[in-house]
Scaffold this active site. Structure first.
Site, PDB file in Angstrom:
ATOM      1  N   ASP A  20       0.837  -1.107  -0.122  1.00 43.63           N
ATOM      2  CA  ASP A  20      -0.051  -0.068   0.019  1.00 43.63           C
ATOM      3  C   ASP A  20       0.840   1.144  -0.042  1.00 43.63           C
ATOM      4  O   ASP A  20       1.956   1.210   0.658  1.00 43.63           O
ATOM      5  CB  ASP A  20      -0.881   0.085   1.234  1.00 43.63           C
ATOM      6  CG  ASP A  20      -2.193   0.692   0.795  1.00 43.63           C
ATOM      7  OD1 ASP A  20      -2.188   1.587  -0.234  1.00 43.63           O
ATOM      8  OD2 ASP A  20      -2.894   1.288   2.152  1.00 43.63           O
ATOM      9  N   HIS A  37       3.083   3.693  -8.894  1.00 47.97           N
ATOM     10  CA  HIS A  37       2.826   2.148  -9.431  1.00 47.97           C
ATOM     11  C   HIS A  37       4.213   1.669 -10.092  1.00 47.97           C
ATOM     12  O   HIS A  37       4.544   0.558  -9.884  1.00 47.97           O
ATOM     13  CB  HIS A  37       1.719   2.177 -10.291  1.00 47.97           C
ATOM     14  CG  HIS A  37       0.467   2.509  -9.511  1.00 47.97           C
ATOM     15  ND1 HIS A  37       0.206   1.985  -8.209  1.00 47.97           N
ATOM     16  CD2 HIS A  37      -0.675   3.165  -9.647  1.00 47.97           C
ATOM     17  CE1 HIS A  37      -1.113   2.289  -7.877  1.00 47.97           C
ATOM     18  NE2 HIS A  37      -1.587   3.044  -8.995  1.00 47.97           N
ATOM     19  N   LEU A 131      10.558 -21.184  -4.533  1.00 47.82           N
ATOM     20  CA  LEU A 131       9.417 -20.177  -3.939  1.00 47.82           C
ATOM     21  C   LEU A 131       8.202 -20.328  -4.783  1.00 47.82           C
ATOM     22  O   LEU A 131       8.291 -20.490  -5.805  1.00 47.82           O
ATOM     23  CB  LEU A 131      10.132 -18.768  -4.139  1.00 47.82           C
ATOM     24  CG  LEU A 131       9.163 -17.564  -3.702  1.00 47.82           C
ATOM     25  CD1 LEU A 131       8.762 -17.530  -2.230  1.00 47.82           C
ATOM     26  CD2 LEU A 131       9.755 -16.206  -4.232  1.00 47.82           C
TER      27      LEU A 131
HETATM   28  C1  FPP Z   1      -1.464   0.295  -3.556  1.00 47.17           C
HETATM   29  O1  FPP Z   1      -1.164   1.582  -3.462  1.00 47.17           O
HETATM   30  C2  FPP Z   1      -1.180  -0.670  -4.702  1.00 47.17           C
HETATM   31  C3  FPP Z   1      -1.761  -1.237  -5.508  1.00 47.17           C
HETATM   32  C4  FPP Z   1      -3.438  -0.935  -5.570  1.00 47.17           C
HETATM   33  C5  FPP Z   1      -1.457  -2.073  -6.430  1.00 47.17           C
HETATM   34  C6  FPP Z   1       0.068  -2.786  -6.259  1.00 47.17           C
HETATM   35  C7  FPP Z   1       0.761  -2.706  -7.649  1.00 47.17           C
HETATM   36  C8  FPP Z   1       1.953  -2.533  -7.597  1.00 47.17           C
HETATM   37  C9  FPP Z   1       2.847  -2.770  -6.498  1.00 47.17           C
HETATM   38  C10 FPP Z   1       2.580  -2.228  -8.880  1.00 47.17           C
HETATM   39  C11 FPP Z   1       2.649  -3.086  -9.893  1.00 47.17           C
HETATM   40  C12 FPP Z   1       2.660  -4.536  -9.548  1.00 47.17           C
HETATM   41  C13 FPP Z   1       2.782  -5.714 -10.121  1.00 47.17           C
HETATM   42  C14 FPP Z   1       2.612  -7.092  -9.592  1.00 47.17           C
HETATM   43  C15 FPP Z   1       3.064  -5.727 -11.493  1.00 47.17           C
HETATM   44  P1  FPP Z   1      -2.567   2.679  -3.536  1.00 47.17           P
HETATM   45  O2  FPP Z   1      -2.599   3.031  -4.954  1.00 47.17           O
HETATM   46  O3  FPP Z   1      -3.454   2.247  -3.022  1.00 47.17           O
HETATM   47  O4  FPP Z   1      -1.702   3.929  -3.058  1.00 47.17           O
HETATM   48  P2  FPP Z   1      -2.320   5.029  -2.115  1.00 47.17           P
HETATM   49  O5  FPP Z   1      -3.220   4.340  -0.939  1.00 47.17           O
HETATM   50  O6  FPP Z   1      -1.393   5.834  -1.656  1.00 47.17           O
HETATM   51  O7  FPP Z   1      -3.247   5.823  -3.033  1.00 47.17           O
END
Ligand code: FPP
Length: 245
Positions: A20, A37, A131
Site C-alpha cells: 500500500d 505504481h 519459492l
Molecule cells: C496500492 O497503492 C497498490 C496497488 C493498488 C497495487 C499494487 C501494484 C503495484 C505494486 C505495482 C505493480 C505490481 C505488479 C505485480 C506488476 P495505492 O494506489 O492504493 O496507494 P495509495 O493508498 O497511496 O493511493
C-alpha cells in the site's frame, strides 16, 4: 533479550504482503500516481529476490483487489499494462530462480491478453520449487469464502462430502490457496492498519506487521526487520507461554 539477526531456522513459511502507498509516494514527490505504481513494481522485484535469498517458500502479494475495479479506468488500465509488462519481462527470471508463479482471485475478469499470459506463466513455471510467488488479482477474501461454501455445498448435495465431515481441512481444501501453509507473517505498508479483505481465513494465526514505509520505499532491509519482529514474538496458538516452552 530480543534477537537482532534473522534466525534461518525460524523463518515464516508463508509471507503475505498488502502493498500500500504507491499513490501517496508519488504525491509526496509531486508526481502522478502512475509513477508510484511504476516504482512499486521495482519494489516487488526486490522483495521477490530477497525471499529467494532467505529461502522463504511462499510469498503472496495483494496486487489487485476486487474493490480496485472501482478505480478510475485510466489507473486500472495502467495497472494492467504494468502487470503484463512484468509478466513478459520476468518469465525468464522466474525460471532462472526456480520460482513457481500462481494467482488467486477471479482472473477471468482480467483483460483476455493478460489472462492468457497469466496462464502461460503459470504453466511454464509449474515445476519450479524454490519459492511459490502468488499474486492476488481481482481477489477478495469474502469472495474466496463464498466460492468455497458453494463448492462444498454442491459436494454435500451430490453426496461427495457428508455434512458431518466438514472441518477446517475441508474448508482449506476449497480455498484458492489449497495446498499452501497458513500465512505466518502478514505485512502491510503505508501506515494503514487494516486487512482489506485479504486472506481472511488464512491469517487466523498470522503475526501482523504494520510499517509506515510506503510500498515503493519498502526494501530488503525492511523485509528483514519484519521477519526479525516476527521471530521475536511468541506464537501461542491459544496455549499458555509455559506450554510453548
Ligand atoms: C496500492 O497503492 C497498490 C496497488 C493498488 C497495487 C499494487 C501494484 C503495484 C505494486 C505495482 C505493480 C505490481 C505488479 C505485480 C506488476 P495505492 O494506489 O492504493 O496507494 P495509495 O493508498 O497511496 O493511493
Amino acid at each position: 533479550m530480543s534477537q537482532k539477526k534473522i534466525d534461518k531456522d525460524n523463518l515464516p513459511k508463508h509471507v503475505a504482503v498488502i502493498m500500500d502507498g504507491n499513490g501517496r509516494w508519488a504525491k509526496k514527490k509531486g508526481l502522478r500516481r502512475e509513477f508510484g505504481h511504476k516504482a512499486g513494481r521495482k519494489a516487488v522485484k526486490k522483495i521477490i529476490e530477497s525471499c529467494v535469498e532467505l529461502n522463504i517458500k511462499h510469498l503472496t502479494l495483494y496486487a489487485f483487489s476486487v474493490e480496485n475495479w472501482n478505480r478510475p479506468k485510466i489507473e486500472i488500465d495502467l495497472l494492467m499494462q504494468l502487470l503484463l509488462l512484468s509478466l513478459k519481462d520476468e518469465l525468464n527470471n522466474l525460471n532462472k530462480n526456480n520460482i513457481k508463479f500462481n494467482t488467486i482471485g477471479d482472473i477471468g475478469k482480467m483483460p483476455k491478453k493478460i489472462f492468457d499470459y497469466l496462464i502461460k506463466v503459470k504453466k511454464e513455471t509449474k515445476n519450479n520449487t524454490k519459492l511459490t510467488l502468488t499474486l492476488a488479482l481481482s481477489y477478495g477474501g469474502r469472495n474466496e469464502i463464498i466460492d468455497a461454501v458453494r463448492n462444498i455445498s454442491m459436494k454435500v448435495k451430490n453426496n461427495i462430502i457428508s455434512l458431518k465431515k466438514i472441518d477446517e481441512s475441508v474448508i482449506n481444501d476449497h480455498l484458492y490457496t489449497r495446498h499452501y501453509p497458513d500465512v505466518d507473517l502478514l505485512i502491510r505498508t503505508s501506515g494503514e492498519k487494516r486487512i482489506s479483505n485479504f486472506l481472511l481465513w488464512q491469517i487466523a494465526y498470522a503475526e501482523l506487521y504494520f510499517t509506515a514505509k510506503l510500498w515503493p520505499d519498502f526494501n530488503k532491509k525492511d523485509l528483514f526487520k519484519a521477519i526479525i519482529s516476527y521471530q521475536n514474538r511468541e506464537r501461542r496458538f491459544g496455549k499458555t507461554s509455559e506450554q510453548i516452552k
